[in-house]
Design a protein around this motif. Structure first.
Motif, PDB file in Angstrom:
ATOM      1  N   PHE A 196      -2.470  11.314  16.751  1.00 24.21           N
ATOM      2  CA  PHE A 196      -1.270  12.141  16.585  1.00 24.21           C
ATOM      3  C   PHE A 196      -0.383  12.138  17.822  1.00 24.21           C
ATOM      4  N   GLN A 197      -0.847  11.503  18.901  1.00 28.55           N
ATOM      5  CA  GLN A 197      -0.037  11.438  20.110  1.00 28.55           C
ATOM      6  C   GLN A 197       1.298  10.754  19.844  1.00 28.55           C
ATOM      7  N   VAL A 198       1.269   9.706  19.036  1.00 25.27           N
ATOM      8  CA  VAL A 198       2.499   8.985  18.739  1.00 25.27           C
ATOM      9  C   VAL A 198       3.471   9.870  17.960  1.00 25.27           C
ATOM     10  N   TRP A 199       2.947  10.768  17.127  1.00 28.26           N
ATOM     11  CA  TRP A 199       3.811  11.691  16.384  1.00 28.26           C
ATOM     12  C   TRP A 199       4.552  12.624  17.327  1.00 28.26           C
ATOM     13  N   ASP A 200       3.907  13.027  18.419  1.00 28.88           N
ATOM     14  CA  ASP A 200       4.554  13.938  19.365  1.00 28.88           C
ATOM     15  C   ASP A 200       5.787  13.307  19.991  1.00 28.88           C
ATOM     16  N   ARG A 201       5.794  11.986  20.074  1.00 26.15           N
ATOM     17  CA  ARG A 201       6.950  11.303  20.665  1.00 26.15           C
ATOM     18  C   ARG A 201       8.188  11.391  19.778  1.00 26.15           C
ATOM     19  N   LEU A 202       7.996  11.690  18.486  1.00 22.76           N
ATOM     20  CA  LEU A 202       9.157  11.858  17.604  1.00 22.76           C
ATOM     21  C   LEU A 202      10.040  13.006  18.059  1.00 22.76           C
ATOM     22  N   ARG A 203       9.431  14.043  18.627  1.00 26.39           N
ATOM     23  CA  ARG A 203      10.202  15.208  19.084  1.00 26.39           C
ATOM     24  C   ARG A 203      11.070  14.874  20.288  1.00 26.39           C
ATOM     25  N   GLN A 204      10.803  13.762  20.944  1.00 22.27           N
ATOM     26  CA  GLN A 204      11.578  13.389  22.118  1.00 22.27           C
ATOM     27  C   GLN A 204      12.827  12.589  21.783  1.00 22.27           C
ATOM     28  N   VAL A 205      12.986  12.211  20.520  1.00 22.58           N
ATOM     29  CA  VAL A 205      14.185  11.480  20.103  1.00 22.58           C
ATOM     30  C   VAL A 205      15.377  12.432  20.137  1.00 22.58           C
ATOM     31  N   ARG A 206      16.394  12.088  20.904  1.00 18.53           N
ATOM     32  CA  ARG A 206      17.530  13.003  21.119  1.00 18.53           C
ATOM     33  C   ARG A 206      18.565  12.937  20.004  1.00 18.53           C
ATOM     34  N   LYS A 207      18.721  11.751  19.414  1.00 21.93           N
ATOM     35  CA  LYS A 207      19.759  11.574  18.407  1.00 21.93           C
ATOM     36  C   LYS A 207      19.269  12.012  17.033  1.00 21.93           C
ATOM     37  N   PRO A 208      20.185  12.401  16.145  1.00 14.29           N
ATOM     38  CA  PRO A 208      19.769  12.836  14.798  1.00 14.29           C
ATOM     39  C   PRO A 208      19.104  11.717  14.010  1.00 14.29           C
ATOM     40  N   VAL A 221       0.840  -1.204   0.000  1.00 11.64           N
ATOM     41  CA  VAL A 221       0.000   0.000   0.000  1.00 11.64           C
ATOM     42  C   VAL A 221       0.876   1.255   0.000  1.00 11.64           C
ATOM     43  N   LEU A 222       2.036   1.135  -0.646  1.00 12.10           N
ATOM     44  CA  LEU A 222       2.978   2.261  -0.770  1.00 12.10           C
ATOM     45  C   LEU A 222       3.326   2.862   0.593  1.00 12.10           C
ATOM     46  N   ASN A 223       3.477   1.979   1.588  1.00 12.57           N
ATOM     47  CA  ASN A 223       3.881   2.381   2.941  1.00 12.57           C
ATOM     48  C   ASN A 223       2.912   3.360   3.593  1.00 12.57           C
ATOM     49  N   ALA A 224       1.624   3.216   3.311  1.00 11.57           N
ATOM     50  CA  ALA A 224       0.622   4.049   3.988  1.00 11.57           C
ATOM     51  C   ALA A 224       0.773   3.883   5.498  1.00 11.57           C
ATOM     52  N   LEU A 225       0.683   4.989   6.199  1.00 12.38           N
ATOM     53  CA  LEU A 225       0.989   5.016   7.629  1.00 12.38           C
ATOM     54  C   LEU A 225      -0.261   4.771   8.462  1.00 12.38           C
ATOM     55  N   ASN A 226      -0.465   3.531   8.888  1.00 14.60           N
ATOM     56  CA  ASN A 226      -1.560   3.273   9.813  1.00 14.60           C
ATOM     57  C   ASN A 226      -1.047   3.369  11.252  1.00 14.60           C
ATOM     58  N   LEU A 227      -1.946   3.243  12.210  1.00 16.20           N
ATOM     59  CA  LEU A 227      -1.570   3.426  13.616  1.00 16.20           C
ATOM     60  C   LEU A 227      -0.570   2.368  14.065  1.00 16.20           C
ATOM     61  N   HIS A 228      -0.778   1.126  13.611  1.00 12.04           N
ATOM     62  CA  HIS A 228       0.137   0.044  13.976  1.00 12.04           C
ATOM     63  C   HIS A 228       1.551   0.359  13.495  1.00 12.04           C
ATOM     64  N   LEU A 229       1.679   0.777  12.251  1.00 15.39           N
ATOM     65  CA  LEU A 229       2.989   1.097  11.692  1.00 15.39           C
ATOM     66  C   LEU A 229       3.650   2.242  12.456  1.00 15.39           C
ATOM     67  N   MET A 230       2.903   3.306  12.715  1.00 14.36           N
ATOM     68  CA  MET A 230       3.486   4.463  13.402  1.00 14.36           C
ATOM     69  C   MET A 230       3.934   4.113  14.815  1.00 14.36           C
ATOM     70  N   ASN A 231       3.153   3.302  15.512  1.00 16.83           N
ATOM     71  CA  ASN A 231       3.563   2.882  16.854  1.00 16.83           C
ATOM     72  C   ASN A 231       4.830   2.034  16.797  1.00 16.83           C
ATOM     73  N   GLU A 232       4.925   1.157  15.803  1.00 14.43           N
ATOM     74  CA  GLU A 232       6.147   0.375  15.644  1.00 14.43           C
ATOM     75  C   GLU A 232       7.339   1.277  15.335  1.00 14.43           C
ATOM     76  N   LEU A 233       7.156   2.200  14.404  1.00  9.13           N
ATOM     77  CA  LEU A 233       8.259   3.069  13.990  1.00  9.13           C
ATOM     78  C   LEU A 233       8.757   3.924  15.142  1.00  9.13           C
ATOM     79  N   VAL A 234       7.849   4.601  15.819  1.00 11.44           N
ATOM     80  CA  VAL A 234       8.267   5.489  16.902  1.00 11.44           C
ATOM     81  C   VAL A 234       8.840   4.684  18.067  1.00 11.44           C
TER      82      VAL A 234
END
Length: 257
Positions: free
Chosen positions: A84-96, A24-37
């Motif tokens: 979008f809560q999971v997206w907010d956790r991206l800002r907490q990643v300290r490393k580049p 599905v061309l890497n469509a971002l569902n909730l499961h995928l985003m939770n895994e990624l973050v």
């Protein structure tokens, strides 16, 4: 832990994180985003990892959010889902975190690339925020990060028409760091990551934090934050090693201490 949509390889202090939902061309569902973050958070806590690269496939970095998850949702369901809560956790990643973008980076895919710290784009990459064509708007930072990166006028043209832009246009607008041949995109991003991984880890993390704060505070406050971080680095072993190596005319060995 086994992940369904995310595959990670670690080499020489750099982690390559691949999104693998290619059907599905890497469509971002909730499961995928939770895994990624969750995976980025795990790597952020791993002292052996100093920089991360996030990429998708040759046809799509991520073609957007998974519309099937939202097509029949009500206001209450969307509010309770709080996707979008999971997206907010991206800002907490300290490393580049570097995005290596081939093919489509649309909607949530464009927002994910912008949530990274740098973007290396293949020459076939397409960036866009087409949410307006669905009667909605970006919700994971599209109106905010895009405006900060390329300016209000250009951002509004993309947001209000939904038209994608090419990699070269993205480079000219300041949305991406560099454009490279599509077949070398991931390797170019990894080369940048290896270069960053050689630097003093604590200094790298504090530089990222200070640069991000520059978008949120006034100049004077930002200058004070920068100077305090500068002083704090004098408590690290890496600062002593870096300066001694410079005086000894040798390469420093940074240990993240």
């Amino acid at each position: 832990m086994s992940l369904r949509y995310i595959h990670t390889e670690i080499n020489e202090s750099v982690a390559l994180v691949r999104i693998e939902r290619h059907e599905v061309l890497n469509a971002l569902n909730l499961h995928l985003m939770n895994e990624l973050v969750g995976e980025l958070a795990r790597l952020d806590a791993d002292d052996s990892v100093r920089c991360m690269v996030v990429t998708g496939g040759p046809k799509a970095f991520a073609a957007g959010a998974d519309i099937l998850e939202m097509a029949d949702a009500t206001v209450v369901e969307m509010k309770q889902r709080n996707q979008f809560q999971v997206w907010d956790r991206l800002r907490q990643v300290r490393k580049p975190v570097i995005a290596a973008v081939n093919g489509f980076a649309l909607g949530g895919g464009c927002e994910l690339a912008m949530a990274c710290d740098m973007i290396v784009a293949g020459e076939d990459a397409k960036f866009g925020q087409p949410e307006v064509k669905l009667g909605v708007m970006p919700g994971a930072g599209g109106t905010q990060r895009l405006t900060r990166l390329i300016g209000k006028n250009r951002a509004l043209e993309m947001l209000l028409t939904g038209r994608p832009i090419s990699a070269d246009d993205a480079l000219n607008m300041g949305l991406v760091n560099r454009v490279v041949p599509a077949e070398t995109c991931v390797q170019e991003a990894l080369s940048l990551a290896y270069e960053i991984a050689k630097q003093a880890p604590i200094a790298v993390q504090m530089i990222k934090e200070a640069a991000n704060k520059a978008l949120d505070v006034d100049l004077q406050t930002g200058m004070e934050l920068e100077r305090n971080a500068f002083y704090l680095l004098f408590a690290t072993e890496d600062r002593s090693e870096g300066m001694k190596a410079f005086l000894d005319k040798r390469k420093p060995v940074f240990r993240g201490r």
